[in-house]
Design a protein around this motif. Structure first.
Motif, PDB file in Angstrom:
ATOM      1  N   LEU A  46       5.363 -24.127  21.166  1.00 29.66           N
ATOM      2  CA  LEU A  46       5.190 -24.236  22.617  1.00 29.66           C
ATOM      3  C   LEU A  46       4.754 -25.640  23.020  1.00 29.66           C
ATOM      4  N   ASP A  47       4.184 -26.398  22.089  1.00 26.89           N
ATOM      5  CA  ASP A  47       3.777 -27.767  22.396  1.00 26.89           C
ATOM      6  C   ASP A  47       4.963 -28.578  22.910  1.00 26.89           C
ATOM      7  N   GLN A  48       6.092 -28.444  22.226  1.00 22.69           N
ATOM      8  CA  GLN A  48       7.273 -29.212  22.583  1.00 22.69           C
ATOM      9  C   GLN A  48       7.777 -28.859  23.974  1.00 22.69           C
ATOM     10  N   THR A  49       7.595 -27.604  24.364  1.00 24.65           N
ATOM     11  CA  THR A  49       7.995 -27.179  25.710  1.00 24.65           C
ATOM     12  C   THR A  49       7.229 -27.958  26.767  1.00 24.65           C
ATOM     13  N   PHE A  50       5.929 -28.099  26.572  1.00 29.07           N
ATOM     14  CA  PHE A  50       5.110 -28.851  27.530  1.00 29.07           C
ATOM     15  C   PHE A  50       5.531 -30.325  27.554  1.00 29.07           C
ATOM     16  N   ILE A  51       5.794 -30.867  26.377  1.00 25.95           N
ATOM     17  CA  ILE A  51       6.184 -32.279  26.291  1.00 25.95           C
ATOM     18  C   ILE A  51       7.495 -32.524  27.022  1.00 25.95           C
ATOM     19  N   GLU A  52       8.462 -31.643  26.805  1.00 22.83           N
ATOM     20  CA  GLU A  52       9.764 -31.798  27.462  1.00 22.83           C
ATOM     21  C   GLU A  52       9.662 -31.628  28.972  1.00 22.83           C
ATOM     22  N   THR A  53       8.738 -30.788  29.408  1.00 20.44           N
ATOM     23  CA  THR A  53       8.570 -30.538  30.838  1.00 20.44           C
ATOM     24  C   THR A  53       7.996 -31.749  31.566  1.00 20.44           C
TER      25      THR A  53
ATOM     26  N   ALA B  87       1.472 -31.922  32.219  1.00 20.08           N
ATOM     27  CA  ALA B  87       0.423 -32.838  31.759  1.00 20.08           C
ATOM     28  C   ALA B  87      -0.922 -32.119  31.674  1.00 20.08           C
ATOM     29  N   LYS B  88      -1.209 -31.294  32.677  1.00 19.02           N
ATOM     30  CA  LYS B  88      -2.463 -30.528  32.677  1.00 19.02           C
ATOM     31  C   LYS B  88      -2.511 -29.577  31.495  1.00 19.02           C
ATOM     32  N   ALA B  89      -1.381 -28.918  31.197  1.00 15.94           N
ATOM     33  CA  ALA B  89      -1.318 -27.974  30.082  1.00 15.94           C
ATOM     34  C   ALA B  89      -1.583 -28.682  28.759  1.00 15.94           C
ATOM     35  N   LEU B  90      -1.006 -29.858  28.580  1.00 14.85           N
ATOM     36  CA  LEU B  90      -1.233 -30.608  27.339  1.00 14.85           C
ATOM     37  C   LEU B  90      -2.703 -30.979  27.186  1.00 14.85           C
ATOM     38  N   GLY B  91      -3.338 -31.299  28.295  1.00 13.53           N
ATOM     39  CA  GLY B  91      -4.763 -31.618  28.245  1.00 13.53           C
ATOM     40  C   GLY B  91      -5.609 -30.416  27.863  1.00 13.53           C
ATOM     41  N   GLN B  92      -5.198 -29.235  28.313  1.00 13.71           N
ATOM     42  CA  GLN B  92      -5.966 -28.027  28.026  1.00 13.71           C
ATOM     43  C   GLN B  92      -5.846 -27.578  26.576  1.00 13.71           C
ATOM     44  N   LEU B  93      -4.838 -28.082  25.873  1.00  8.29           N
ATOM     45  CA  LEU B  93      -4.692 -27.721  24.464  1.00  8.29           C
ATOM     46  C   LEU B  93      -5.824 -28.289  23.621  1.00  8.29           C
ATOM     47  N   GLY B  94      -6.376 -29.438  24.056  1.00  5.20           N
ATOM     48  CA  GLY B  94      -7.481 -30.038  23.331  1.00  5.20           C
ATOM     49  C   GLY B  94      -7.088 -30.607  21.978  1.00  5.20           C
ATOM     50  N   ARG B  95      -5.812 -30.974  21.836  1.00  5.02           N
ATOM     51  CA  ARG B  95      -5.338 -31.536  20.576  1.00  5.02           C
ATOM     52  C   ARG B  95      -4.590 -32.830  20.858  1.00  5.02           C
TER      53      ARG B  95
ATOM     54  N   GLY C 127       1.561 -34.844  22.235  1.00  2.59           N
ATOM     55  CA  GLY C 127       2.262 -35.524  23.323  1.00  2.59           C
ATOM     56  C   GLY C 127       1.559 -36.758  23.853  1.00  2.59           C
ATOM     57  N   ILE C 128       0.810 -37.435  22.994  1.00  4.65           N
ATOM     58  CA  ILE C 128       0.021 -38.589  23.436  1.00  4.65           C
ATOM     59  C   ILE C 128       0.913 -39.686  24.026  1.00  4.65           C
ATOM     60  N   GLU C 129       1.992 -40.034  23.321  1.00  2.96           N
ATOM     61  CA  GLU C 129       2.867 -41.109  23.812  1.00  2.96           C
ATOM     62  C   GLU C 129       3.525 -40.725  25.132  1.00  2.96           C
ATOM     63  N   GLU C 130       3.917 -39.461  25.253  1.00  2.00           N
ATOM     64  CA  GLU C 130       4.528 -38.999  26.507  1.00  2.00           C
ATOM     65  C   GLU C 130       3.515 -39.013  27.654  1.00  2.00           C
ATOM     66  N   LEU C 131       2.272 -38.674  27.332  1.00  2.00           N
ATOM     67  CA  LEU C 131       1.227 -38.708  28.356  1.00  2.00           C
ATOM     68  C   LEU C 131       0.901 -40.144  28.757  1.00  2.00           C
ATOM     69  N   ARG C 132       0.931 -41.045  27.793  1.00  2.00           N
ATOM     70  CA  ARG C 132       0.720 -42.464  28.113  1.00  2.00           C
ATOM     71  C   ARG C 132       1.789 -42.940  29.105  1.00  2.00           C
ATOM     72  N   LEU C 133       3.016 -42.522  28.866  1.00  2.00           N
ATOM     73  CA  LEU C 133       4.110 -42.893  29.759  1.00  2.00           C
ATOM     74  C   LEU C 133       3.926 -42.251  31.132  1.00  2.00           C
TER      75      LEU C 133
ATOM     76  N   GLU D 263      -3.164 -36.153  36.357  1.00  3.21           N
ATOM     77  CA  GLU D 263      -3.235 -35.124  35.319  1.00  3.21           C
ATOM     78  C   GLU D 263      -3.028 -35.724  33.931  1.00  3.21           C
ATOM     79  N   ALA D 264      -2.163 -36.725  33.835  1.00  4.99           N
ATOM     80  CA  ALA D 264      -1.943 -37.392  32.550  1.00  4.99           C
ATOM     81  C   ALA D 264      -3.218 -38.095  32.094  1.00  4.99           C
ATOM     82  N   MET D 265      -3.917 -38.713  33.037  1.00  4.21           N
ATOM     83  CA  MET D 265      -5.173 -39.388  32.714  1.00  4.21           C
ATOM     84  C   MET D 265      -6.223 -38.381  32.237  1.00  4.21           C
ATOM     85  N   ARG D 266      -6.302 -37.248  32.937  1.00  2.00           N
ATOM     86  CA  ARG D 266      -7.270 -36.221  32.531  1.00  2.00           C
ATOM     87  C   ARG D 266      -6.939 -35.693  31.134  1.00  2.00           C
TER      88      ARG D 266
END
Length: 255
Positions: free
Chosen positions: A183-190, A203-211, A214-220, A232-235
């Motif tokens: 499911l991680d990849q689903t969030f990244i692709e979204t 972005a919010k969902a990836l942050g809630q995973l606490g892992r 998708g760091i590079e995608e969030l940086r972008l 949300e990416a910053m959070r």
């Protein structure tokens, strides 16, 4: 004016609960016996469990789990029958923290609402009731992910197909936290979706995973045209254990 008065009273109540909780955590220094500590704890917070405002009862129920005092178990079991689903959820979660699984089925019933029982809201009152029920289910999913193990997975396999987008998202996040890495990849692709709100939710969902996912995608995403997505990416990056994102966070602070 009425709204601000209620907000002030709620804030005051929360501060009282927090203060009581902190004092209870320090009581072992002064208490002569564990029995005395248990009695003091019950006396300190029991009054909050009977407040008229359900938000105060919810906070009080949650506080018992943080304190870790088993003297609260009978009171929390009684709260499993509270009119507010949020109070029932927090009471069940505190019981779980105290080693008592009696609240598990209560949370399961709140979360696992049959889609056949969901009807489109027709009046403003029905819409508000549906929003409240959805919020309770979302909170219940988050707690159930920590309480339910295999039983929770069985429920989430159904709720991930729920008509409510909020319930589906909460279920996906819960499953990802429980180790369903696909499911991680689903969030990244979204994060590349056309809709601003969808990208922000990803972005919010990836942050809630606490892992560190998708760091590079969030940086972008911190350079996204939409301010909500950038926020949300910053959070999410701020919640990441990765130290290599400090440069992005520093830069984003000036956005």
């Amino acid at each position: 004016m009425k709204y601000f008065r209620k907000s002030f009273l709620l804030s005051l109540a929360y501060m009282r609960i927090l203060t009581a909780s902190l004092l209870l955590l320090c009581l072992p220094v002064y208490s002569e016996t564990p029995a005395e500590l248990g009695l003091r704890s019950v006396k300190f917070l029991s009054g909050f469990m009977n407040e008229k405002d359900p938000q105060i009862r919810e906070q009080a129920a949650a506080a018992w789990g943080e304190i870790g005092n088993k003297a609260a178990i009978p009171m929390l079991k009684k709260a499993l029958k509270d009119k507010s689903p949020l109070v029932r959820i927090e009471a069940a979660y505190s019981l779980h923290k105290l080693g008592d699984a009696s609240g598990l089925e209560v949370v399961e019933k709140i979360v696992d609402v049959s889609t056949a029982a969901i009807r489109p809201a027709r009046t403003p009152a029905e819409e508000l009731a549906e929003i409240a029920r959805t919020n309770a289910r979302v909170q219940g999913i988050a707690r159930l992910a920590e309480m339910g193990g295999v039983r929770a997975v069985t429920i989430f396999e159904k709720t991930i197909e729920d008509p409510s987008a909020a319930v589906r998202d909460a279920s996906a996040i819960a499953l990802a936290k429980m180790g369903f890495d696909e499911l991680d990849q689903t969030f990244i692709e979204t994060l590349a979706a056309r809709n601003d709100s969808v990208r922000a939710a990803a972005a919010k969902a990836l942050g809630q995973l606490g892992r560190s996912v998708g760091i590079e995608e969030l940086r972008l995403a911190t350079t996204d045209p939409a301010a909500g997505v950038r926020a949300e990416a910053m959070r999410a990056l701020g919640a990441s254990p990765e130290l290599g994102v400090l440069d992005v966070l520093t830069k984003g602070a000036h956005d």
